[in-house]
Write an enzyme that holds these catalytic residues in place. Sequence first.
Site, short mmCIF file in Angstrom:
data_model
loop_
_atom_site.label_atom_id
_atom_site.label_comp_id
_atom_site.label_asym_id
_atom_site.label_seq_id
_atom_site.Cartn_x
_atom_site.Cartn_y
_atom_site.Cartn_z
CE LYS A 244 1.42 -18.67 31.43
NZ LYS A 244 0.59 -17.51 31.19
CG ASP B 234 0.00 -9.06 27.70
OD1 ASP B 234 0.00 -8.49 26.58
OD2 ASP B 234 0.58 -10.14 27.91
N GLY C 237 -0.35 -25.07 24.56
CA GLY C 237 0.19 -23.95 23.80
C GLY C 237 1.34 -23.32 24.55
CB VAL D 39 -0.49 -23.48 28.80
CG1 VAL D 39 -1.76 -23.93 29.51
CG2 VAL D 39 -0.14 -22.05 29.20
N GLY E 110 3.55 -19.47 25.08
CA GLY E 110 3.63 -18.03 24.81
C GLY E 110 5.04 -17.53 25.06
N GLY E 111 5.15 -16.27 25.40
CA GLY E 111 6.45 -15.65 25.52
C GLY E 111 7.26 -16.13 26.72
CG MET E 112 5.76 -15.75 30.53
SD MET E 112 5.54 -14.42 31.72
CE MET E 112 6.70 -14.91 32.98
#
Length: 327
Positions: free
Chosen positions: A51, A145, A29, A36, A31-33
């Site tokens: 990651k 978060d 997957g 993974v 995400g924002g930064m």
Amino acid sequence: MGETQPYSGRPSELVGRQIAGYRIEREIGRGGMAVVYQAKDLRLERTVALKLLAPELARNDTFRRRFTHESRVAAAIDHPHIVPVFEAGETDGVLYIAMRYVAGSDLRHLLDREGPLSLAVATRIAVQVASALDAAHDHGLVHRDVKPGNILVAQGTDSDHPEHVYLTDFGLTKKSLSLTGFTSVGQFVGTLDYVAPEQISGKPVDGRCDVYSLACVVHETLAGRPPFQRDDDMALLWAHQYDQPPSLTERRPDLPAAVGEVLSKALAKTPDDRYDSCLDFVGALRIAGTTGTLAAGHVRPRPSPSASTSPDVPEPPDWAGPVFTRP
Ligand SMILES: Nc1ncnc2c1ncn2[C@@H]1O[C@H](COP(=O)(O)OP(=O)(O)OP(=O)(O)O)[C@@H](O)[C@H]1O
Ligand SMILES: [Mg+2]
């Protein structure tokens, strides 16, 4: 990123490649930064989650520092509900962090797939996340978060523990980069659905901002959507700061009213009006869910300045039941 760099951001490029002793097997997957991957640690022959910092962000010093910080912070906490970090480093200009691969799903995907969960399942998940958060708070660390995408749900050990939940992305405080989560490079890095009022207003935060975010997650887990949804980010930020949260039990009339009251307190605008710890919150949630009553000492939060006043409801009697203890 130049041609000599191993990673230009297209997922297929990396599958089968080797990075710092890990063979990349598939993308899990993004995400924002970061992206993974499932990967094989070639030294120990074990599967890990790897990651990798998004290439366009690897050149950004602030992101690099945060990435390094995340790995250090996570590695420092040894807790059954926090994803263990094995290694973090940099190779050929790529920042990476290797952690336990959690087979299963994150709560975001689980909710998208299953819709609202039963109170029993929601409480079991919340208790595990709460114990991870309180452990971090005891180390002086605030997550900042907490959201369904950072809650990984694996199969549990037995029928008494049907799921084992891990919290991840510890110490990765992307929202502190700027008010609305837009970074200095102009990218949006995450959702505003779970952000506490004091994070928005830039006040100092402590563990009670995680109580608020966890309450937003629990609300969504039970109601199928987060407490506040607005057409644009500014309206959403405003709602977190000033709007009365919607009644959980209007959205889920099958739940005891006391559960809604517990959520309201955890979603209080002022940290002082919330539960002091995440386990206090989920302990109250469990009592409310099983007995339909509020724990002793439950105090209703003060209504926010712009919130409409709710009709007077008599205080429930104090209840001196078993005290929820930390696992
Ligand atoms: N240790 C892990 N084991 C298995 N899957 C993982 C692991 N860590 C993360 N993932 C998966 O990878 C996805 C992407 O994670 P990532 O942290 O990059 O994004 P996110 O949490 O959705 O967003 P954000 O960048 O805002 O944190 C997660 O949603 C999760 O499904
Ligand atoms: Mg994440």
